[in-house]
Motif scaffolding. Structure first.
Motif, PDB file in Angstrom:
ATOM      1  N   THR A 270      99.099 -14.852  46.555  1.00  0.00           N
ATOM      2  CA  THR A 270      99.304 -16.235  46.123  1.00  0.00           C
ATOM      3  C   THR A 270      99.014 -17.169  47.289  1.00  0.00           C
ATOM      4  OG1 THR A 270     101.006 -15.535  44.564  1.00  0.00           O
ATOM      5  CG2 THR A 270     100.944 -17.878  45.139  1.00  0.00           C
ATOM      6  N   GLY A 271      97.971 -17.996  47.145  1.00  0.00           N
ATOM      7  CA  GLY A 271      97.629 -18.960  48.175  1.00  0.00           C
ATOM      8  C   GLY A 271      98.621 -20.110  48.224  1.00  0.00           C
ATOM      9  N   HIS A 272      98.436 -20.944  49.254  1.00  0.00           N
ATOM     10  CA  HIS A 272      99.367 -22.056  49.459  1.00  0.00           C
ATOM     11  C   HIS A 272      99.361 -23.012  48.273  1.00  0.00           C
ATOM     12  CE1 HIS A 272     101.522 -25.334  51.264  1.00  0.00           C
ATOM     13  NE2 HIS A 272     100.463 -26.134  51.193  1.00  0.00           N
ATOM     14  N   LEU A 273      98.196 -23.441  47.838  1.00  0.00           N
ATOM     15  CA  LEU A 273      98.115 -24.383  46.721  1.00  0.00           C
ATOM     16  C   LEU A 273      98.568 -23.734  45.413  1.00  0.00           C
ATOM     17  CD1 LEU A 273      94.723 -26.165  47.500  1.00  0.00           C
ATOM     18  CD2 LEU A 273      97.036 -26.956  47.984  1.00  0.00           C
ATOM     19  N   ALA A 274      98.212 -22.482  45.209  1.00  0.00           N
ATOM     20  CA  ALA A 274      98.679 -21.789  44.010  1.00  0.00           C
ATOM     21  C   ALA A 274     100.195 -21.627  44.033  1.00  0.00           C
ATOM     22  CB  ALA A 274      98.009 -20.422  43.893  1.00  0.00           C
ATOM     23  N   GLY A 275     100.756 -21.446  45.223  1.00  0.00           N
ATOM     24  CA  GLY A 275     102.212 -21.302  45.335  1.00  0.00           C
ATOM     25  C   GLY A 275     102.955 -22.554  44.901  1.00  0.00           C
ATOM     26  N   VAL A 276     102.523 -23.727  45.402  1.00  0.00           N
ATOM     27  CA  VAL A 276     103.199 -24.961  44.993  1.00  0.00           C
ATOM     28  C   VAL A 276     102.931 -25.256  43.525  1.00  0.00           C
ATOM     29  CG1 VAL A 276     103.140 -25.906  47.320  1.00  0.00           C
ATOM     30  CG2 VAL A 276     101.241 -26.367  45.787  1.00  0.00           C
TER      31      VAL A 276
ATOM     32  N   LEU B 265     102.639 -22.932  41.108  1.00  0.00           N
ATOM     33  CA  LEU B 265     103.476 -22.053  40.298  1.00  0.00           C
ATOM     34  C   LEU B 265     104.964 -22.271  40.538  1.00  0.00           C
ATOM     35  CD1 LEU B 265     101.419 -18.762  40.744  1.00  0.00           C
ATOM     36  CD2 LEU B 265     101.415 -20.279  38.758  1.00  0.00           C
ATOM     37  N   GLU B 266     105.307 -22.775  41.720  1.00  0.00           N
ATOM     38  CA  GLU B 266     106.720 -22.973  42.040  1.00  0.00           C
ATOM     39  C   GLU B 266     107.362 -24.017  41.134  1.00  0.00           C
ATOM     40  OE1 GLU B 266     109.495 -24.201  45.888  1.00  0.00           O
ATOM     41  OE2 GLU B 266     107.308 -24.102  46.054  1.00  0.00           O
ATOM     42  N   ARG B 267     106.583 -24.980  40.676  1.00  0.00           N
ATOM     43  CA  ARG B 267     107.122 -26.051  39.846  1.00  0.00           C
ATOM     44  C   ARG B 267     107.160 -25.691  38.360  1.00  0.00           C
ATOM     45  NH1 ARG B 267     109.885 -30.011  42.546  1.00  0.00           N
ATOM     46  NH2 ARG B 267     108.697 -30.787  44.339  1.00  0.00           N
ATOM     47  N   LEU B 268     106.770 -24.478  38.015  1.00  0.00           N
ATOM     48  CA  LEU B 268     106.786 -24.086  36.609  1.00  0.00           C
ATOM     49  C   LEU B 268     108.196 -24.208  36.032  1.00  0.00           C
ATOM     50  CD1 LEU B 268     104.520 -20.939  36.251  1.00  0.00           C
ATOM     51  CD2 LEU B 268     104.419 -22.978  34.831  1.00  0.00           C
ATOM     52  N   PRO B 269     108.365 -24.873  34.894  1.00  0.00           N
ATOM     53  CA  PRO B 269     109.701 -24.917  34.287  1.00  0.00           C
ATOM     54  C   PRO B 269     110.227 -23.541  33.917  1.00  0.00           C
ATOM     55  CG  PRO B 269     108.241 -26.572  33.312  1.00  0.00           C
ATOM     56  CD  PRO B 269     107.383 -25.680  34.159  1.00  0.00           C
ATOM     57  N   VAL B 270     109.311 -22.637  33.483  1.00  0.00           N
ATOM     58  CA  VAL B 270     109.680 -21.262  33.153  1.00  0.00           C
ATOM     59  C   VAL B 270     108.837 -20.346  34.034  1.00  0.00           C
ATOM     60  CG1 VAL B 270     109.839 -19.532  31.338  1.00  0.00           C
ATOM     61  CG2 VAL B 270     110.201 -21.945  30.783  1.00  0.00           C
ATOM     62  N   LYS B 271     109.494 -19.565  34.877  1.00  0.00           N
ATOM     63  CA  LYS B 271     108.781 -18.785  35.890  1.00  0.00           C
ATOM     64  C   LYS B 271     108.044 -17.585  35.318  1.00  0.00           C
ATOM     65  CE  LYS B 271     110.464 -21.480  39.063  1.00  0.00           C
ATOM     66  NZ  LYS B 271     109.606 -22.468  39.735  1.00  0.00           N
ATOM     67  N   ASP B 272     108.507 -17.029  34.213  1.00  0.00           N
ATOM     68  CA  ASP B 272     107.904 -15.808  33.665  1.00  0.00           C
ATOM     69  C   ASP B 272     107.398 -16.072  32.248  1.00  0.00           C
ATOM     70  OD1 ASP B 272     108.625 -14.413  35.984  1.00  0.00           O
ATOM     71  OD2 ASP B 272     110.639 -14.049  35.184  1.00  0.00           O
ATOM     72  N   GLY B 273     106.716 -15.062  31.722  1.00  0.00           N
ATOM     73  CA  GLY B 273     106.276 -15.132  30.340  1.00  0.00           C
ATOM     74  C   GLY B 273     104.953 -15.856  30.181  1.00  0.00           C
ATOM     75  N   LYS B 274     104.751 -16.377  28.991  1.00  0.00           N
ATOM     76  CA  LYS B 274     103.480 -16.998  28.633  1.00  0.00           C
ATOM     77  C   LYS B 274     103.164 -18.234  29.472  1.00  0.00           C
ATOM     78  CE  LYS B 274     100.780 -18.344  24.597  1.00  0.00           C
ATOM     79  NZ  LYS B 274     100.781 -18.493  23.122  1.00  0.00           N
ATOM     80  N   PRO B 275     104.145 -19.121  29.797  1.00  0.00           N
ATOM     81  CA  PRO B 275     103.799 -20.279  30.658  1.00  0.00           C
ATOM     82  C   PRO B 275     103.226 -19.866  32.001  1.00  0.00           C
ATOM     83  CG  PRO B 275     105.903 -20.639  29.583  1.00  0.00           C
ATOM     84  CD  PRO B 275     105.526 -19.218  29.296  1.00  0.00           C
ATOM     85  N   ALA B 276     103.796 -18.830  32.626  1.00  0.00           N
ATOM     86  CA  ALA B 276     103.268 -18.386  33.920  1.00  0.00           C
ATOM     87  C   ALA B 276     101.853 -17.814  33.758  1.00  0.00           C
ATOM     88  CB  ALA B 276     104.198 -17.334  34.519  1.00  0.00           C
ATOM     89  N   GLU B 277     101.628 -17.065  32.692  1.00  0.00           N
ATOM     90  CA  GLU B 277     100.285 -16.522  32.448  1.00  0.00           C
ATOM     91  C   GLU B 277      99.272 -17.643  32.237  1.00  0.00           C
ATOM     92  OE1 GLU B 277     100.550 -13.886  29.187  1.00  0.00           O
ATOM     93  OE2 GLU B 277     101.898 -12.454  30.165  1.00  0.00           O
ATOM     94  N   LEU B 278      99.672 -18.666  31.498  1.00  0.00           N
ATOM     95  CA  LEU B 278      98.777 -19.793  31.247  1.00  0.00           C
ATOM     96  C   LEU B 278      98.468 -20.544  32.542  1.00  0.00           C
ATOM     97  CD1 LEU B 278      97.249 -21.589  29.266  1.00  0.00           C
ATOM     98  CD2 LEU B 278      99.361 -22.838  28.860  1.00  0.00           C
ATOM     99  N   ALA B 279      99.481 -20.727  33.390  1.00  0.00           N
ATOM    100  CA  ALA B 279      99.255 -21.423  34.662  1.00  0.00           C
ATOM    101  C   ALA B 279      98.288 -20.632  35.547  1.00  0.00           C
ATOM    102  CB  ALA B 279     100.586 -21.636  35.378  1.00  0.00           C
ATOM    103  N   ARG B 280      98.464 -19.322  35.617  1.00  0.00           N
ATOM    104  CA  ARG B 280      97.552 -18.503  36.417  1.00  0.00           C
ATOM    105  C   ARG B 280      96.135 -18.531  35.831  1.00  0.00           C
ATOM    106  NH1 ARG B 280     100.225 -15.286  40.078  1.00  0.00           N
ATOM    107  NH2 ARG B 280     102.501 -15.236  39.838  1.00  0.00           N
ATOM    108  N   ALA B 281      96.045 -18.563  34.518  1.00  0.00           N
ATOM    109  CA  ALA B 281      94.714 -18.647  33.888  1.00  0.00           C
ATOM    110  C   ALA B 281      94.033 -19.976  34.225  1.00  0.00           C
ATOM    111  CB  ALA B 281      94.853 -18.482  32.377  1.00  0.00           C
TER     112      ALA B 281
END
Length: 787
Positions: free
Chosen positions: A583-589, A591-607
């Motif tokens: 996880t790079g620096h920009l990707a970290g910030v 993903l860190e602000r995701l309201p829901v850390k796991d599940g479909k929202p996290a997958e969508l953010a990574r996509a």
């Protein structure tokens, strides 16, 4: 079809098809018209019709006697039944009359049963009324009785227990009378014909004035009783607050003050009174009392502190502006940080009276069952909502993003205050607060859409300004710009990284995650377009390489240097957006602000991050192509002296060559200097460096191959012409001809070039151009010595 022709004879019609229930004359004609001529088919059908008609006539004639006999017998039956008609009709009339009488009796029985049910209902209603009236009278007497000495803890608590019981009786009274203020209607009188009267248009119930009067009396008494309980609760809560504030001075050496807890009897009295008010539907009044006692004074103090802080900030900004400093945008705007922090520390932090009382009334003490008031939500309804309502009343302008920085700071203060309060709430209270209308209204007041538009405009302006400076060439290539813990050679690269960090830090609002994601993706797309334009607008050749210099190198303003720096920055940005293996620096910030850390929202953010990275990779390819095109364009003219090799050896009796020509070194200098440019750009990926050098070598080797092939072809033609003219080979040593020396020199040049190119990197030697170059001279390469 042929199959139909084979199955059916040419002159035969299957008349059994007429017996089919779904017989269709049109289909029959279409079926047989292909095998039988229409005149013949018509004739055959007419013949079948005549035959069938004749059979029907014969059948009727054969059965005619039976038909006549049956008709005669039926006339005899009618004469025999005629005498029985009158008795049967008389019996029918008697039966019909009996049926009508029985129906009337049944209707009267049903009406009597319904009337009896109404009487029983009226009796039950009157019984309930009498019992409720007695209960109300008992409640009135009980509520005014004094039991024992109020100074005694047991008598004091007993009195409030009685209040809670009175509240329960009042609730029972309301439940008893709630469905009995109207009685069922009396039975309708029977009609003159003895039938049931129509009551559909009449009243469905009869007013019960006694029940209504009793209910009104109970309501009036309940209001008086609730007002008395509210006064007592206010006095009890005020006494508890005073007891908490009048703590003894800190002991010597401790430095802390231990709060004085209210007496046990007073806490029980508060719990009984709160439960009594909640039982009769006065939970809001309980929360209002706690707000008035604990919260209002704190809000006033916090408001004064917040306004004073705003005035101080305004005076400081004006002083700095007067002394020649830069004008501070938004100076004097209200920052609610002081207000929310003061409110939090005084109301919902550890060691505060409000929080201690709230926990006691939740039953969190050792014997909490006696103090628990489950329906009370003091943190949300007595603290959070009044604080938010106070903000709306005192500072109605904070919800407009006139100054975006202050707007974002105030929204962040509100979010932190809400999170701090939720930390002290049970799950059911958090759910109730989320559904509260007051919180929804407060959140809707924030003009977040306007704020998001202002931030998007500001970010776009900053990025466009950096892009224009890049196009104008106003930034020195040697200058490094720090951002995100890395140094970038292009200002626009550092600017986009800073903007992305700012979006997820100072600019971020919890309710705008999707819009902030969209803004970041737009910034990355604009950055990629800026870099891509830099690559596409680069000319095929330009200044930057001086082969006549003592130490030839690529100038700092040359295209390979600038494009290499741009590619280095872009690769660094891509590594910061990496969200799969690491996880790079920009990707970290991101993903860190995701309201829901796991599940479909996290997958969508990574996509989305992956899609943004994939959108930038074609720009890296465009930069590489432009760089290599420039490098190869500089190297290609250096191979031109290869055409002078034949003139150097023909007819001059030169010795056998032992070293490469000087043009090989000249051709390698731009490539070697390009490697130094890549090293100076500090590209982190060795794989990318090897790929660039390999493709540069491949392009140069391809140009070398073309020149070498042309040389071999021209020398072969010249040698053939000389042999035809002279009848012998060209002059030179007896063992080695001039042509052999030319071939040997060319092979030495190729080998030297290949060895120097392969030394640039481990995988550079695998460039396809080097293999083609070796293959081009393989036919003229001298055989190895037998010694």
């Amino acid at each position: 079809r042929l199959s139909d022709i084979i199955e059916i004879p040419m002159d035969e019609v299957h008349y059994a098809e007429f017996e089919n229930p779904n017989f269709d004359a049109k289909k029959l004609v279409q079926k047989y018209r292909l095998t039988i001529p229409l005149p013949q088919l018509q004739k055959s059908l007419h013949a079948h019709h005549a035959t069938t008609r004749q059979e029907l006539v014969e059948l009727i004639n054969e059965k005619y006697a039976d038909f006549v006999s049956l008709s005669s017998r039926m006339q005899g039956v009618e004469r025999a039944l005629k005498p029985l008609r009158a008795p049967l009709e008389e019996s029918y009339e008697l039966t019909q009359g009996l049926h009508n009488k029985l129906g009337a009796l049944l209707s009267q029985a049903e009406e009597a049963h319904a009337g009896l049910g109404r009487i029983r209902a009226r009796k039950e209603a009157l019984k309930t009324y009498l019992e409720t009236a007695k209960l109300l009278e008992k409640v009135k007497k009980t509520s005014v009785q004094r039991r024992g000495n109020p100074q005694e803890p047991e008598d004091f608590s007993r009195e409030y227990i009685v209040h809670e019981n009175v509240a329960r009786d009042l609730r029972r009274i309301k439940l008893n009378l709630g469905g009995n203020v109207c009685l069922p209607p009396p039975p309708p009188p029977p009609t003159a014909e003895g039938g049931k009267a129509d009551s559909s248009g009449g009243d469905q119930g009869e007013a019960f004035p006694e029940g209504q009067a009793l209910l009104a009396e109970a309501e009036s008494f309940q209001q008086t009783f609730a007002a008395r309980l509210q006064e007592r609760l206010r006095a009890l809560v005020t006494a508890a607050q005073r007891c908490w504030e009048e703590a003894p001075p800190p002991s010597a050496g401790s430095g802390t003050t231990a709060p004085a807890l209210p007496p046990r009897s007073e806490m029980l009295a508060i719990a009984h009174t709160c439960r009594a008010l909640c039982i009769i539907g006065q939970s809001a009044s309980v929360e209002t009392i706690f707000t008035a006692v604990f919260v209002k004074n704190v809000l006033q103090k916090a408001t004064v502190a917040c306004n004073n802080a705003a005035e101080e900030a305004k005076k400081k900004a004006m002083s700095e502006t007067t002394q020649g400093g830069a004008r501070v945008v938004g100076a004097g705007a209200v920052d609610l940080g002081v207000f929310f922090e003061t409110s939090r520390e005084a109301l919902i932090s550890e060691g505060t009276a409000m929080l201690w009382l709230t926990r006691q009334l939740r039953g969190e003490a050792d014997d909490g069952a006696l103090l628990a008031v489950p329906s009370l939500f003091l943190v949300s309804n007595a603290v959070v909502l009044p604080v938010l309502q106070h903000v709306q009343e005192v500072w109605p302008n904070v919800f407009m993003p006139a100054f975006p920085d202050t707007f974002a700071a105030n929204f962040g203060h509100f979010t932190e205050f809400l999170k701090a309060a939720e930390a002290f709430m049970p799950e059911n209270e958090q759910q109730a607060l989320a559904r509260a209308q007051g919180l929804a209204d407060f959140q809707r007041r924030w003009k977040t859409q306007v704020y998001c538009s202002l931030r998007a405009k500001e970010a776009s302006q900053k990025l466009e300004a950096a892009a224009k400076r890049l196009e104008a060439g106003s930034v020195e290539s040697s200058e490094r710009h720090e951002a995100g813990g890395h140094g970038y050679r292009l200002e626009v690269s550092a600017e986009v990284v800073k903007l992305l960090e700012t979006v997820w830090s100072r600019w971020y609002l919890s309710s705008l995650y999707p819009k902030m994601v969209r803004l970041c993706l737009e910034l990355l797309a604009r950055y990629g377009k800026c870099i891509k334009d830099l690559a596409e607008e680069a000319p095929a050749s330009g200044p930057g390489w001086d082969s006549s210099a003592a130490s030839p190198t690529w100038a700092a303003s040359s295209l390979p240097v600038r494009l290499c720096q741009a590619a280095s920055d872009l690769l660094q940005v891509l590594s910061e957006l990496e969200a799969s293996e690491r996880t790079g620096h920009l990707a970290g910030v991101f993903l860190e602000r995701l309201p829901v850390k796991d599940g479909k929202p996290a997958e969508l953010a990574r996509a989305l991050l992956k899609e943004a990275s994939e959108g930038l990779r074609p720009t890296v390819q465009a930069l590489k192509d432009s760089m290599l095109k420039q490098v190869v364009a500089v190297m290609a003219p250096q191979f031109a002296p290869i055409r002078n090799i034949p003139a150097f050896y023909r007819m001059l009796n030169k010795p056998v060559p032992t070293k490469a020509s000087t043009y090989v070194e000249a051709a390698l200098r731009p490539l070697q200097a390009f490697r130094e440019v890549i090293a100076e750009a500090a590209i982190q990926s060795p794989k990318v460096v090897e790929e660039w050098l390999r493709e540069a070598v491949d392009g140069a080797a391809s140009e070398f191959t073309v020149q070498a092939t042309q040389l071999l072809e021209s020398t072969a033609q010249q040698e053939a012409s000389l042999r035809r003219l002279a009848g012998r080979g060209a002059g030179g040593e007896a063992q080695v001809s001039d042509l052999d020396k030319i071939h040997m020199q060319l092979c030495l040049d190729v080998d030297t070039f290949s060895a120097a190119a392969s030394a640039l990197g481990p995988d550079v030697g695998s460039a396809p151009g080097l293999a083609k170059l070796a293959q081009a001279v393989a036919a003229v390469r001298p055989a190895p010595s037998s010694q």
